[in-house]
Motif scaffolding. Structure first.
Motif, short mmCIF file in Angstrom:
data_model
loop_
_atom_site.label_atom_id
_atom_site.label_comp_id
_atom_site.label_asym_id
_atom_site.label_seq_id
_atom_site.Cartn_x
_atom_site.Cartn_y
_atom_site.Cartn_z
N THR A 309 0.82 -1.21 0.00
CA THR A 309 0.00 0.00 0.00
C THR A 309 0.86 1.26 0.00
O THR A 309 0.57 2.23 -0.72
CB THR A 309 -0.93 -0.01 1.22
OG1 THR A 309 -1.76 -1.18 1.18
CG2 THR A 309 -1.80 1.23 1.25
N ALA A 310 1.91 1.27 0.81
CA ALA A 310 2.81 2.42 0.85
C ALA A 310 3.46 2.65 -0.51
O ALA A 310 3.57 3.79 -0.99
CB ALA A 310 3.88 2.21 1.93
N VAL A 313 0.97 4.24 -2.82
CA VAL A 313 0.75 5.66 -2.52
C VAL A 313 1.81 6.50 -3.23
O VAL A 313 1.50 7.54 -3.85
CB VAL A 313 0.78 5.90 -1.00
CG1 VAL A 313 0.85 7.39 -0.70
CG2 VAL A 313 -0.46 5.29 -0.34
N GLU A 344 5.79 6.87 8.14
CA GLU A 344 5.24 7.99 7.37
C GLU A 344 5.81 7.97 5.96
O GLU A 344 7.02 7.78 5.77
CB GLU A 344 5.56 9.32 8.04
CG GLU A 344 5.11 10.54 7.25
CD GLU A 344 5.57 11.85 7.85
OE1 GLU A 344 5.32 12.91 7.25
OE2 GLU A 344 6.22 11.81 8.93
N ALA A 371 -7.04 5.76 -0.08
CA ALA A 371 -7.42 6.20 1.26
C ALA A 371 -8.25 5.14 1.97
O ALA A 371 -8.08 4.89 3.17
CB ALA A 371 -8.20 7.51 1.17
N VAL A 374 -5.81 2.37 2.97
CA VAL A 374 -5.00 2.77 4.12
C VAL A 374 -5.84 2.74 5.39
O VAL A 374 -5.37 2.33 6.46
CB VAL A 374 -4.40 4.17 3.87
CG1 VAL A 374 -3.77 4.72 5.14
CG2 VAL A 374 -3.36 4.12 2.75
N THR A 380 -3.75 6.62 7.96
CA THR A 380 -4.41 7.81 7.43
C THR A 380 -3.71 8.25 6.15
O THR A 380 -2.50 8.05 5.98
CB THR A 380 -4.37 8.97 8.44
OG1 THR A 380 -3.00 9.27 8.77
CG2 THR A 380 -5.13 8.61 9.71
N LEU A 381 -4.48 8.87 5.27
CA LEU A 381 -3.94 9.40 4.01
C LEU A 381 -4.58 10.75 3.78
O LEU A 381 -5.80 10.88 3.80
CB LEU A 381 -4.25 8.45 2.85
CG LEU A 381 -3.80 8.92 1.46
CD1 LEU A 381 -2.28 9.00 1.39
CD2 LEU A 381 -4.34 8.00 0.38
N ARG A 393 0.50 12.73 2.07
CA ARG A 393 1.12 12.18 3.28
C ARG A 393 0.30 10.98 3.76
O ARG A 393 -0.92 11.05 3.91
CB ARG A 393 1.18 13.23 4.38
CG ARG A 393 1.85 12.75 5.67
CD ARG A 393 1.99 13.91 6.66
NE ARG A 393 2.64 13.48 7.90
CZ ARG A 393 1.99 13.06 8.98
NH1 ARG A 393 0.65 13.03 8.98
NH2 ARG A 393 2.63 12.69 10.07
N CYS A 394 1.00 9.89 4.00
CA CYS A 394 0.38 8.66 4.46
C CYS A 394 1.10 8.19 5.72
O CYS A 394 2.32 8.18 5.77
CB CYS A 394 0.44 7.58 3.38
SG CYS A 394 -0.11 5.94 3.91
N LEU A 396 1.15 4.88 8.34
CA LEU A 396 0.71 3.51 8.56
C LEU A 396 1.28 3.02 9.88
O LEU A 396 2.49 3.17 10.15
CB LEU A 396 1.20 2.60 7.42
CG LEU A 396 0.53 2.82 6.07
CD1 LEU A 396 1.31 2.10 4.98
CD2 LEU A 396 -0.91 2.34 6.10
#
Length: 402
Positions: A309-310, A313, A344, A371, A374, A380-381, A393-394, A396
């Motif tokens: 997922t990261a 993003v 982050e 989003a 996440v 949060t995204l 900004r993400c 996890l």
């Protein structure tokens, strides 16, 4: 319908029909030595047993199109008529009454569990249940020494097996419904996963190809052979990567039938360790200067799904920079720890406050889909203006250390 049974045209269906005929003949056999007035009860018992034993599938039996609902409802209605029309010896009813009761209970269970339409299942089940309750009246209504009390008593006794068959049918029907919903949800997740791959990987490479072709057209007059060759090489490499992603997606679709229930499609998983290669490809195909800040050890702190997922993003953010902010002079990619030990991921550009928001209606899952993904991982995204440009900004959460 009873989806667990074999179709009547199969070998198992033919054997079952032969067994049904044999059992029905066995039920009818005692009527040969009984008075003719008992044939009504004997025939009803044999018919009910046959309908209860026959394999029903897709609303067909043999060459006809009589479904389970019509067959069970018809037999139940005939049973109710026979209760009133029987004028034979009441004592002889006891010979076939247990057999017909058991067959009606089987039909009650099958109708409630397997008829797909709830309204049809309720009507057929109600009619069959009424036949079960009224069946003892075939004896009590015509026996001179039995009256209303005895009739009410035997009907009350019949209520217990009817309620048991109904309860079992409803319980198993609810399990079947939950299983069907779970299968539908798993298939939907698989389709969404394939759609995400198409958007995240194929669209990313195709966007790069389009932008390279546009840049080549603008620079066609002043570019030399070396620049043209380098441009074609970059387009070729992006096209090969897009084809590879498409092949993997098609392979996942073809192998869908061979996977176990609920198993996700075999999509490719990336992680934070793949960011240098991603940033390098973006740098080679964009005019922006890209800085990658990847803290040591951060690539090994998230689960595989969170790592993928990261990565997505960052991939989506860079694609949006390419599409919506080509004038950006510098793009910064950061991946590291926060104060509370979460991970982050931030992608920032300096395209200026007038740059449009990195979204595209109808283009795919995009940041909105990411989003949601996440959020399911507990992170949060957020995306919005930041200093001189735009930032995604993400955050996890990392698994707790044991």
């Amino acid at each position: 319908m009873d989806t667990q049974e074999h179709p009547p045209s199969s070998g198992v269906g033919r054997r079952r029909r032969r067994w049904t005929a044999a059992v029905a003949a066995l039920v009818l056999a005692p009527a040969i030595a009984a008075p003719p007035s008992t044939w009504t009860t004997a025939v009803m018992a044999a018919l009910t047993v046959a309908v209860a034993m026959l394999p029903w599938r897709a609303g067909r039996i043999g060459l006809g199109r009589i479904g389970l609902g019509r067959a069970a409802g018809g037999v139940a209605a005939l049973s109710l008529v026979a209760d009133l029309a029987y004028f034979g010896r009441p004592g002889l009813v006891l010979l076939w009454l247990p057999v017909e009761t058991a067959a009606l209970l089987v039909l009650l269970y099958r109708a409630i569990r397997h008829l797909p339409a709830p309204r049809v299942a309720a009507v057929t089940g109600g009619l069959t249940g009424a036949a079960v309750l009224a069946l003892p009246l075939r004896m009590t209504l015509h026996a001179p020494h039995l009256g209303l009390k005895e009739s009410v008593f035997v009907v009350a006794l019949s209520l217990f097996p009817a309620a048991g068959a109904t309860g079992v049918g409803l319980y198993l029907r609810s399990l079947d419904g939950r299983r069907a919903r779970a299968v539908a949800l798993a298939r939907r997740e698989q389709r969404l996963e394939v759609a995400r791959d198409l958007h995240d990987f194929v669209a990313h490479e195709v966007t790069g190809i389009v932008l390279e072709a546009q840049a080549g057209q603008l620079e066609a007059d002043g570019a030399g052979p070396d620049e043209h060759r380098a441009l074609l090489v970059r387009i070729e490499q992006a096209g090969l990567r897009a084809l590879d992603s498409m092949d993997q997606t098609v392979r996942a679709l073809r192998e869908a039938d061979g996977r176990k229930w609920g198993e996700p499609p075999p999509t490719r998983l990336h992680g934070l360790a793949d960011l240098p290669e991603l940033v390098g490809r973006f740098s080679s195909m964009a005019a922006s200067e890209v800085d990658l800040s990847l803290e040591d050890g951060v690539a090994d702190t998230l689960s595989r799904e969170a790592e993928d997922t990261a990565y997505r993003v960052v991939l989506e953010s860079l694609t949006n920079v390419r599409r919506h902010a080509p004038q950006a002079g510098r793009v910064t990619v950061f991946a590291g720890r926060t104060a509370d030990r979460a991970v982050e991921i931030a992608v920032t550009d300096d395209a200026g406050p007038s740059a449009p928001a990195p979204t595209r209606h109808g283009g795919g899952t995009g940041l909105a889909g990411l989003a949601e993904r996440v959020s399911t991982l507990g992170g949060t995204l957020e995306a919005g203006p930041h200093e001189k440009g735009w930032r995604v900004r993400c955050v996890l959460p990392a698994p707790a250390l044991r």
